[in-house]
Design a protein around this motif. Structure first.
Motif, PDB file in Angstrom:
ATOM      1  N   GLU A 232     -87.330 -24.318 -38.216  1.00  0.00           N
ATOM      2  CA  GLU A 232     -87.096 -24.296 -36.616  1.00  0.00           C
ATOM      3  C   GLU A 232     -87.635 -25.410 -36.253  1.00  0.00           C
ATOM      4  N   VAL A 233     -86.987 -26.385 -35.424  1.00  0.00           N
ATOM      5  CA  VAL A 233     -87.200 -27.529 -35.041  1.00  0.00           C
ATOM      6  C   VAL A 233     -87.585 -27.668 -33.401  1.00  0.00           C
ATOM      7  N   PRO A 234     -89.025 -27.568 -33.051  1.00  0.00           N
ATOM      8  CA  PRO A 234     -89.151 -27.544 -31.554  1.00  0.00           C
ATOM      9  C   PRO A 234     -88.789 -28.919 -31.043  1.00  0.00           C
ATOM     10  N   ALA A 235     -88.657 -28.806 -29.437  1.00  0.00           N
ATOM     11  CA  ALA A 235     -88.172 -29.918 -28.821  1.00  0.00           C
ATOM     12  C   ALA A 235     -89.054 -30.982 -29.055  1.00  0.00           C
ATOM     13  N   ALA A 236     -90.392 -30.879 -29.022  1.00  0.00           N
ATOM     14  CA  ALA A 236     -91.083 -31.727 -28.888  1.00  0.00           C
ATOM     15  C   ALA A 236     -91.270 -32.641 -30.347  1.00  0.00           C
TER      16      ALA A 236
ATOM     17  N   TYR B 270     -90.537 -22.761 -18.965  1.00  0.00           N
ATOM     18  CA  TYR B 270     -89.719 -22.001 -19.767  1.00  0.00           C
ATOM     19  C   TYR B 270     -88.934 -22.902 -20.565  1.00  0.00           C
ATOM     20  N   ALA B 271     -89.491 -23.986 -21.175  1.00  0.00           N
ATOM     21  CA  ALA B 271     -88.996 -24.689 -22.247  1.00  0.00           C
ATOM     22  C   ALA B 271     -87.461 -25.274 -21.982  1.00  0.00           C
ATOM     23  N   ILE B 272     -87.286 -25.860 -20.937  1.00  0.00           N
ATOM     24  CA  ILE B 272     -85.921 -26.302 -20.413  1.00  0.00           C
ATOM     25  C   ILE B 272     -85.563 -27.339 -21.554  1.00  0.00           C
ATOM     26  N   PHE B 273     -86.432 -28.217 -22.030  1.00  0.00           N
ATOM     27  CA  PHE B 273     -86.095 -29.257 -22.910  1.00  0.00           C
ATOM     28  C   PHE B 273     -85.617 -28.923 -24.430  1.00  0.00           C
ATOM     29  N   ASP B 274     -85.815 -27.591 -24.768  1.00  0.00           N
ATOM     30  CA  ASP B 274     -85.448 -27.163 -25.900  1.00  0.00           C
ATOM     31  C   ASP B 274     -83.925 -26.639 -25.711  1.00  0.00           C
ATOM     32  N   CYS B 275     -83.432 -26.558 -24.489  1.00  0.00           N
ATOM     33  CA  CYS B 275     -81.993 -26.139 -24.535  1.00  0.00           C
ATOM     34  C   CYS B 275     -81.173 -27.230 -24.723  1.00  0.00           C
ATOM     35  N   ILE B 276     -80.223 -27.068 -25.762  1.00  0.00           N
ATOM     36  CA  ILE B 276     -79.412 -27.770 -26.115  1.00  0.00           C
ATOM     37  C   ILE B 276     -78.051 -28.185 -25.400  1.00  0.00           C
ATOM     38  N   GLU B 277     -77.792 -27.391 -24.103  1.00  0.00           N
ATOM     39  CA  GLU B 277     -76.829 -27.345 -23.375  1.00  0.00           C
ATOM     40  C   GLU B 277     -75.293 -27.002 -24.119  1.00  0.00           C
ATOM     41  N   CYS B 278     -75.394 -25.901 -25.134  1.00  0.00           N
ATOM     42  CA  CYS B 278     -74.328 -25.368 -25.900  1.00  0.00           C
ATOM     43  C   CYS B 278     -73.413 -24.792 -25.237  1.00  0.00           C
ATOM     44  N   GLY B 279     -73.694 -24.306 -24.123  1.00  0.00           N
ATOM     45  CA  GLY B 279     -72.973 -23.496 -23.086  1.00  0.00           C
ATOM     46  C   GLY B 279     -72.860 -22.095 -23.405  1.00  0.00           C
ATOM     47  N   CYS B 280     -73.619 -21.481 -24.281  1.00  0.00           N
ATOM     48  CA  CYS B 280     -73.216 -19.918 -24.706  1.00  0.00           C
ATOM     49  C   CYS B 280     -73.803 -19.124 -23.453  1.00  0.00           C
TER      50      CYS B 280
END
Ligand code: SF4
Ligand code: SF4
Ligand code: SF4
Ligand code: SF4
Lengths: 187, 570
Positions: free
Chosen positions: B253-257, B403-413
Motif C-alpha cells: 500500500e502506497v501512502p500519500a506522503a 481525514y487524509a484528503i490527499f490520499d483521495c485519488i478522485e476516482c469518483g466511486c
C-alpha cells in the motif's frame, strides 16, 4: 518526630521541583514574543504600510500590545480579520478599507529612465536594475504593495491584477453546476 | 504466481461500454486542417518555444524545449508551417488559455532525420535523457515525465516493476487495442524500463475483461523470451489506478506522503512503454497517441491521432449523432466536459466521449447526506468521504487533511454510489486546490517576510557603515587640523599647554573638535599677526588702547581674550 520527617520530605520535594522548574525556564526559554509571531503569521507580509505601521511586524506588535485594531490591513482582507479575531478572541469588525484583488506591478521598460528610486522603495527586493539601466519587476516576488509607484519620476509603473492561469486556477465551490453554453453547437 | 493476487477494499462496477469501440482495428486519423500544440503537456516545467511564426517545421522537430529535469520536450506532429505561438483554450476544466504552437500542415508529413539507437549500448543516463528529449510522458493520464521515474532508488532495492494495462474506466479501450495490435513493441518498451530499473520481477496487470489483449501480450512475452508475468486482475473500478494495481499485484500500500519507489515498486502504463520503445529504437518522439472516440457516435473506434488535432475534427471521424451536446475528455468517472469543442488532443487525452443527455442523464438535485456510509464502503482508499465532504463543505480544510484528503485519488466511486447524489469529488477537488493555494500564499508570504527583513538589515548595516566611515574621516581631519594648529600655535606666542586639551577633546568628538580646531587656528593666526607698531607706544597710548579694549569688551564686540576663548572651547 513523624511530623518533622513529613515536613522535611515536603521541603525536599519543593526544593527539587523548584530547581527543576528553574532549570526548565532557563533551558526552554522562548525567544521573542510568541503572540506577535502568531499574529505576524496571519498578516499577508505585503509590507505595504497601509495599516499605518512601517511593515507587518510593527503592526503585529501594535496589535499584540492592544494599541491597534485588527481591521487595518487591506491586503489581508476580511479573511485576515476573521483569523485575527479567532486568534485573539476579539470581535470581527468590517475592514477599514476596501478589499482589492491581489495585484502585481509592471514597469513599462521603454519609458524607464533607470533612476533606481523604485528599487529603494520596494520593501521586498522585487525590482532589479542598475543606474541608467532599464528596471524590471520579478513578478513572483512582487507583493503588490504599490510603494514603488509614487517615487517613479516618469510614472512608468502600473499595477495589474494577478491573472488566473492553469497553474494557479482553483476548483470552485460546488454549488450549482454551470455548463458553458458554447457546448451546444457540437456535432 | 497467479494464485497470490491481493485485493483492495471498495471499488464499483459501472457498466463498461467497452465492446462498442473494440470491434474495429486502430485507424490513423487523417491530417487535420491545423494543429494546436500546447507547450505544457506534462507535469513539471513549461517547455520554452524554440520556433517562431513563419518557420517551416518537420514532423518530429523539437518545438518546445524541456525546462528543467522534470519537464518533457514537445515536438511538431507533422511537417508544415508555424502560423503563430499564441494563447489558446486548453482541454482543462478551467477553460483557461495557455501558450500553444499552431502549425498548418503541408500534407507531406515529412519526418526529421530519425536516429534509432540500440539502448543497450548507451549508459542509462543517456537513455533517460533521450526519453526526455523525445517527450515521453505517462500516457495513463497523469502525464508525469517518464525519465523522472526511471532513476532507481539508491536506498531501496527495486522489487517489482508494475505495468498497467488494466484500463478500468468505462468506455476507454485504447490500451486494450494497443496491446492487441502492438504487443511486441509494448513488451520491448517494458524491457527498456526493466533494464534501467533492474527490478526482481516484472508484473503486467490486465483486467480480465480483456482476454484478447492478455493473450497477445503473453504471446509477445513468450516470443521475445522475456521473464515477464502477464496477470489478469479482476475487473473492478478503479483497478487501473496505479496504487490499486500495485496493491492487487504486490500487496503493498502506497501512502500519500510516499512514492512507490520508497516501497521498491514502480508503475508504468503500457502506452508509455510503447512510446518509449518508438522513441529509442525508432528515434520517433511522441507526436501522436491512441485515442478512443466513443459515446454518442455511429462508429466508435480507436484512432492514432496527432497531438494538437482539434477535438471536434477528431469526433467527426466517428460521425456523432446530431443530439451530441459536448465532449468528455477521459472516462465518465474521472473525465470532464471540455470547455470548448475545438480544444486540441494532448498527450493526456486517452478518450473522447460524445456527450448527450440520453447517455449521461443529468443528475437529480443533491440531497442532504444521510450518513449511510455507502461512500466509505466504495472508497478504494478506505477513506471516509462523508466526513471529508462535511468539512470541505464547511471550508474547514485542516480537518479535511486530518481525514487524509490527499490520499483521495478522485476516482469518483463515492459520488457514484451516493444515494443523495452529492458530487463528493467536486468538494474534494475544491478543498485540495484551496489547500494548495494557501500553501502557495504562505510560502510567498514567508519569502516576502524574509526579503523584507533582509532589506532592513542591509539598510541598517549600510547606514552604520556610512556613519562609521564619516566619523573616521572627520576624526582624521580633526586630528590633522589640530596638529597643524598646535604647530602654528607653537610658532606663535600662545602657550602650547592651552592647546593640549583641545587636541585630546578632538579624539572624543569630531564635530566639536573641528570647531575647536578652527577656533584655535583663527587664534593662532591672530596671534601670529601681532601689529609691528606696538614696540614704541607711549604710556599714554597704552592707557588709551586699554580703555578702548575695555569699551569694546563691554559692548561684546571684542575678540574674546585668549583665556575666555579656551573656557568656551572646553
Ligand atoms: S497593511 Fe497589512 S500587509 Fe500592509 S504592512 Fe500593514 S499588515 Fe502588512
Ligand atoms: S522609478 Fe521609474 S524610472 Fe526610476 S528606475 Fe524605477 S521604473 Fe525606472
Ligand atoms: S454515500 Fe452519500 S449519503 Fe451516504 S454517507 Fe456518503 S455522502 Fe452521505
Ligand atoms: S474519490 Fe476519493 S474519497 Fe471518493 S472513493 Fe475515490 S478515493 Fe475515495
Amino acid at each position: 518526630m513523624d511530623i518533622l520527617l513529613a515536613i522535611a520530605i515536603m521541603a525536599l520535594g519543593a526544593v527539587v521541583l523548584g530547581a527543576a522548574l528553574g532549570y526548565a525556564s532557563i533551558k526552554f526559554k522562548v525567544e521573542g514574543d510568541p503572540l506577535v509571531e502568531k499574529i505576524e503569521a496571519i498578516l499577508p507580509q505585503t509590507q505595504c504600510g497601509q495599516c499605518s505601521y512601517p511593515g507587518c511586524k510593527p503592526y503585529a506588535e501594535a496589535i499584540a500590545k492592544g494599541e491597534a485594531d485588527i481591521n487595518l490591513c487591506p491586503p489581508g482582507g476580511m479573511e485576515g480579520v476573521q483569523r485575527l479575531a479567532d486568534l485573539l478572541g476579539r470581535e470581527v469588525k468590517p475592514l477599514e478599507a476596501e478589499e482589492k484583488p491581489k495585484q502585481v506591478a509592471i514597469i513599462d521598460e521603454q519609458t524607464c529612465i533607470g533612476c533606481t528610486l523604485c528599487i529603494q522603495a520596494c520593501p521586498v527586493d522585487a525590482i532589479v536594475g542598475a543606474a541608467k539601466q532599464m528596471h524590471t519587476i520579478i513578478a513572483p516576488l512582487c507583493t503588490g504593495c504599490e510603494l514603488c509607484l509614487p517615487p517613479c519620476p516618469v510614472e512608468c509603473i502600473l499595477m495589474a491584477p494577478v491573472s488566473e492561469t492553469i497553474d494557479n486556477w482553483k476548483w470552485k465551490y460546488p454549488v450549482v453546476e454551470i455548463k458553458p453554453a458554447a457546448l451546444r453547437d457540437a456535432a | 504466481m497467479l494464485a497470490s493476487l491481493f485485493r483492495f477494499k471498495g471499488g464499483v462496477k459501472p457498466p463498461t461500454h467497452k465492446a462498442e469501440s473494440t470491434g474495429r482495428p486502430i485507424a490513423p486519423a487523417p491530417l487535420p486542417s491545423r494543429l494546436v500544440v500546447p507547450l505544457h503537456q506534462s507535469i513539471g516545467g513549461t517547455p520554452k518555444p524554440v520556433v517562431a511564426a513563419g518557420d517551416r517545421v518537420l514532423k518530429g522537430q523539437l518545438i518546445g524545449e524541456a525546462d528543467g529535469w522534470i519537464s518533457a520536450a514537445v515536438h511538431a506532429p507533422t511537417s508544415g508551417t508555424v502560423r503563430e505561438i499564441a494563447m489558446h483554450v486548453q482541454p482543462h476544466p478551467s477553460g483557461l488559455d495557455a501558450l500553444c504552437v499552431v502549425i498548418e500542415p503541408d500534407g507531406k508529413d515529412e519526418w526529421i532525420e530519425r536516429q534509432p539507437v540500440d539502448y543497450r549500448l548507451l549508459p542509462p543516463e543517456e537513455v533517460r535523457e533521450r526519453l526526455q528529449q523525445a517527450g515521453v510522458v505517462g500516457l495513463g493520464g497523469a502525464v508525469f515525465p517518464t525519465h523522472g521515474k526511471l532513476n532507481p532508488s539508491k536506498t531501496v532495492p527495486m522489487e517489482e516493476l508494475v505495468i498497467n494495462g488494466a484500463e478500468c474506466e468505462p468506455f476507454i479501450t485504447c490500451d486494450d487495442l494497443l496491446m492487441r495490435e502492438r504487443a511486441e513493441e509494448v513488451v520491448r518498451g517494458i524491457a527498456i524500463f526493466r533494464d534501467l530499473l533492474q527490478p526482481n520481477k516484472v508484473l503486467i496487470g490486465i483486467e480480465d475483461n480483456k482476454p484478447e489483449a492478455a493473450a497477445a501480450m503473453r504471446a509477445a512475452v513468450d516470443a521475445l523470451g522475456e521473464p515477464f508475468f502477464v496477470i489478469q486482475v479482476p475487473t473492478l473500478y478503479p483497478a487501473g489506478g496505479a496504487k490499486q494495481l500495485i496493491r492487487v499485484l504486490t500487496g503493498k500500500e502506497v501512502p500519500a506522503a510516499k512514492r512507490s519507489t520508497d516501497l521498491g515498486v514502480q508503475c508504468f502504463n503500457v502506452a508509455t512503454a510503447y512510446t518509449a520503445w518508438r522513441a529509442i529504437a525508432h528515434g520517433e518522439p511522441v507526436v501522436s497517441r491512441l485515442v478512443t472516440v466513443t459515446g454518442n457516435v455511429h462508429e466508435p473506434r480507436n484512432y492514432e491521432v496527432l497531438i494538437g488535432t482539434p477535438m471536434d475534427e477528431l469526433l467527426k471521424l466517428a460521425t456523432p449523432h446530431p443530439d451530441t451536446d459536448g465532449i468528455i475528455m477521459g472516462g465518465p468517472m474521472m473525465g470532464f466536459l471540455v470547455p470548448d469543442i475545438h480544444v486540441p488532443v494532448v498527450k493526456a487525452t486517452n478518450c473522447l466521449i460524445a456527450h448527450n443527455d440520453r447517455l449521461f442523464p443529468p443528475k437529480a438535485p443533491e440531497m442532504p447526506c444521510i450518513r449511510c456510509g455507502s461512500c466509505a464502503e466504495a472508497c478504494p482508499h478506505e477513506l471516509q468521504p462523508f466526513e471529508m465532504y462535511w468539512f470541505a463543505r464547511a471550508k474547514n480544510f485542516g480537518k479535511t487533511q486530518e481525514y487524509a484528503i490527499f490520499d483521495c485519488i478522485e476516482c469518483g466511486c463515492c459520488s457514484y454510489v451516493c444515494p443523495s447524489r452529492i458530487p463528493l469529488v467536486q468538494y474534494f477537488r475544491f478543498a485540495k486546490s484551496e489547500i494548495w493555494a494557501r500553501e502557495r500564499e504562505k510560502n510567498a508570504a514567508d519569502g516576502a517576510k524574509d526579503r523584507f527583513e533582509f532589506k532592513q538589515f542591509r539598510e541598517d548595516r549600510e547606514k552604520a557603515e556610512k556613519a562609521e566611515k564619516l566619523a573616521k574621516a572627520a576624526a582624521a581631519q580633526a586630528a590633522k587640523k589640530a596638529a597643524e594648529a598646535a604647530a602654528a600655535a607653537a610658532a606663535g606666542d600662545a602657550a602650547p599647554a592651552t592647546e593640549a586639551p583641545v587636541a585630546v577633546g578632538a579624539a572624543e568628538d569630531p564635530k566639536k573638535a573641528a570647531v575647536a580646531a578652527a577656533m584655535a587656528r583663527a587664534k593662532a593666526q591672530r596671534e601670529a599677526a601681532q601689529p609691528k607698531n606696538m614696540d614704541a607706544v607711549t604710556h599714554e597710548q597704552e592707557r588709551e588702547m586699554a580703555a578702548i579694549d575695555a569699551r569694546r569688551e563691554a559692548a561684546g564686540i571684542a575678540d574674546a581674550p585668549p583665556a575666555a576663548a579656551e573656557k568656551k572651547a572646553d
